[in-house]
Design a protein around this motif. Sequence first.
Motif, short mmCIF file in Angstrom:
data_model
loop_
_atom_site.label_atom_id
_atom_site.label_comp_id
_atom_site.label_asym_id
_atom_site.label_seq_id
_atom_site.Cartn_x
_atom_site.Cartn_y
_atom_site.Cartn_z
N THR A 1 0.83 -1.19 0.00
CA THR A 1 0.00 0.00 0.00
C THR A 1 0.87 1.24 0.00
O THR A 1 2.08 1.17 0.24
CB THR A 1 -0.95 0.00 1.21
OG1 THR A 1 -1.97 1.00 1.03
CG2 THR A 1 -0.21 0.27 2.51
N GLY B 1 -1.23 7.00 -1.46
CA GLY B 1 -2.19 6.48 -2.41
C GLY B 1 -2.67 7.55 -3.38
O GLY B 1 -2.92 7.28 -4.55
N GLN C 1 -2.28 7.39 -7.39
CA GLN C 1 -3.46 7.52 -8.24
C GLN C 1 -3.25 8.59 -9.30
O GLN C 1 -3.73 8.47 -10.43
CB GLN C 1 -4.67 7.88 -7.37
CG GLN C 1 -5.96 8.08 -8.15
CD GLN C 1 -7.12 8.41 -7.23
OE1 GLN C 1 -7.22 7.92 -6.11
NE2 GLN C 1 -8.02 9.26 -7.70
N ALA D 1 3.08 4.66 -10.60
CA ALA D 1 2.46 3.67 -9.72
C ALA D 1 2.79 2.25 -10.16
O ALA D 1 3.11 1.40 -9.33
CB ALA D 1 0.95 3.88 -9.70
N LEU E 1 4.82 0.02 -7.58
CA LEU E 1 4.06 -1.08 -6.99
C LEU E 1 4.55 -2.44 -7.47
O LEU E 1 4.47 -3.42 -6.72
CB LEU E 1 2.58 -0.91 -7.29
CG LEU E 1 1.90 0.31 -6.64
CD1 LEU E 1 0.49 0.49 -7.20
CD2 LEU E 1 1.87 0.18 -5.13
N LEU F 1 -6.05 2.72 -5.58
CA LEU F 1 -5.38 1.68 -6.36
C LEU F 1 -6.36 0.66 -6.92
O LEU F 1 -5.96 -0.39 -7.43
CB LEU F 1 -4.34 0.96 -5.49
CG LEU F 1 -3.24 1.86 -4.90
CD1 LEU F 1 -2.22 1.03 -4.14
CD2 LEU F 1 -2.56 2.68 -5.99
N TYR G 1 -5.73 -1.78 -10.07
CA TYR G 1 -4.32 -1.99 -10.36
C TYR G 1 -3.88 -3.44 -10.24
O TYR G 1 -2.89 -3.85 -10.85
CB TYR G 1 -3.45 -1.12 -9.44
CG TYR G 1 -3.20 0.26 -9.98
CD1 TYR G 1 -2.16 0.52 -10.86
CD2 TYR G 1 -4.02 1.32 -9.61
CE1 TYR G 1 -1.94 1.79 -11.36
CE2 TYR G 1 -3.81 2.60 -10.10
CZ TYR G 1 -2.77 2.83 -10.97
OH TYR G 1 -2.56 4.09 -11.48
#
Length: 254
Positions: free
Chosen positions: A123, A155, A159, A165, A169, A191, A194
């Motif tokens: 996260t 976050g 976004q 991202a 991630l 997210l 995703y």
Amino acid sequence: MDTTALRRYLLINPNTNALTTQRLSDVLQPQLPPGVLLDVQTARFGAPYIACEASHAVAAHACLDVWTEHRGTPGNALAGVLIGCFGDPGLFALREVSGCPVTGLAEASFIQASTQGPFAIVTGGERWKPMLQRLAISLGYGAQLRHIETVAPTGAALQANPEMAIRCLSQACQNAAQSGAASIILGGAGLAGYARLLQAHCPVPLIDSAQAGWEVLHGQLAPKAPTDHDGFYAPWVGLPPAFIQVPDKVNPGN
């Protein structure tokens, strides 16, 4: 269409960022079966991104505020409430006062992930790690939570920059997979969607927290409300009139 025959659910975004609300709606609305209405609402006050204990506490109040306003609208009987934040602010309070099932993105993800064994979380926002550890323990999933991998961008930042991202991630998911987790929860309303994009970069199954939230709530896997009526158990001072309503049966408390 006769809207009175619809099965209605309420999705509350506890932050004030309308783009997050729109993302949740874009991901979940196409999945709704016939006869189901998902009313997606944004908090009227609080932080644009929940990133700390204080903003989380205010978000719990904001969730209750949305629920009271929705409850006061004629014809809006609810089949369930979903808290659209991976941190579930106000979960226990909403479950206490709602006469319908209530869950949040985190709890629902824990429910799904636990069926596969120990799980990890990826996260955004470094302050979330102790908050999520505490939530997992309070919900009974502390022993199954193997690892939490936070990334520096929040976050909201993830976004706002999809390309960044994906890069950020992807690496985080690979790191989390080394913990021995059987699955990884990609947590965060911002997210939503995703997990599908990142699955090819991760050696274990990814769980989309928004998708998990809807599947657990609509699939009736969410913990049931403790009562069959709704309303508050305490009198209030200085809050909107909707907060004054109490259920027919009131527990005396302590």
